[in-house]
Design a protein around this motif. Structure first.
Motif: not given
Length: 312
Positions: A70, A181, A183, A304, A307
């Motif tokens: 990540d 977290h 992207i 991504y 998750q």
């Protein structure tokens, strides 16, 4: 003052050895280089037959799976593996221009400055547009940006790049570090938190790395889709300071540059590239309205979305 360098890796090539050699010959010594490698098999293929840890004795290697990687969380993990006063985030494709990169990068880290990022110079094989874009985003003059610049700079106030950036640990810990977290854009999200808390962001133009990409239109689309997603997921930062105006300014400046340098023949390709970037960005900002299969087709980071996400 101890300085560590933290570098996420994915399918590294032999250029990694050159990068590590350059980091090992800096005017200000690097205490430790922490490599955060995605998928152990690729790293093992690279160093097969080489006494890697004997040659690079200040290297620490940690492996994660592709699904675990990540942009924010993996870098957070890397910071936890370091105890240095200052840590430098880099990418595997950023090459120090000279032996004073670390020296010049950490120089502005005083007073209220929380993070400093380096100037990115184009590679020799860069297209004219990519070369000019580097100059547009990374000019020759250093500056320090704070909340006082929001009215004039807008979103550029938060601009920061983990391609090569140095962080003061004490402030990093105070602000809660990189978002766990995301992207994309973990660097700008952190910079925005720092500015909001009263700290500053330094652009260190004398700290230089060679880093650029000749992306295809498709790659630009996917990359900007992820950029749009990151902005949609952090409206507390990006809603008030949209990036569209900065994009328009770049289009105008590149157009003038190409025309004034007798390269108008490149304008149609440039405008098509801009259309792909904007389409990706706009779709990314509105990803919640899209079918899941579209999101997975448009993103450049399919892992991504696997998750434990519930909004796709």
């Amino acid at each position: 003052m101890e300085i560590d360098v933290i570098i996420p890796l994915y399918k590294p090539g032999k250029e990694l050895f050159t990068l590590l050699d350059k980091l090992g010959s800096q005017s200000v010594p690097v205490h430790q280089v922490i490599l955060l490698n995605t998928e152990e098999k690729y790293f093992e293929q690279l160093i097969y037959g080489i006494r890697f840890l004997e040659t690079y004795q200040n290297i620490k290697i940690y492996h994660v799976s592709k699904r675990e990687f990540d942009h924010g969380g993996t870098r957070r993990m890397g910071v936890k593996k370091s105890s240095a006063d200052v840590f430098v985030m880099m990418t595997q494709d950023a090459m120090p221009k000279d032996d004073r990169l670390i020296e010049k990068l950490v120089e502005p880290l005083q007073g209220e400055v929380a993070v400093a990022y380096a100037r990115q110079l184009p590679r020799e094989d860069s297209t004219p547009v990519e070369s000019y874009t580097r100059e547009f985003n990374y000019p020759a003059k250093s500056r320090i940006k704070s909340a006082a610049d929001l009215d004039s700079l807008g979103i550029k106030t938060f601009f920061c790049s983990n391609v090569c950036a140095a962080y003061r640990r004490e402030i990093y810990e105070e602000l809660g570090g990189f978002v766990r977290h995301t992207i994309f854009n973990e660097d700008m999200i952190y910079a925005a938190k720092a500015v909001e808390a009263g700290y500053s962001v330094a652009y260190a133009a004398d700290a230089q790395v060679v880093h650029s990409h000749n992306y295809t239109n498709g790659q630009q689309f996917h990359r900007n889709f992820d950029l749009g997603v990151s902005q949609a997921e952090h409206p507390e930062i990006f809603a008030a300071y949209p990036s569209e105006s900065e994009g328009k300014r770049m289009v105008k400046d590149v157009t003038v540059y190409l025309r004034s340098n007798h390269m108008s023949a490149g304008l149609p390709h440039f405008y098509m590239q801009c259309a792909c970037k904007y389409a990706g960005y706009l779709l990314g900002k509105n990803y919640r309205r899209l079918p899941k299969k579209w999101v997975l087709a448009f993103t450049s980071n399919k892992e991504y979305w696997k998750q434990n996400r519930k909004d796709v």
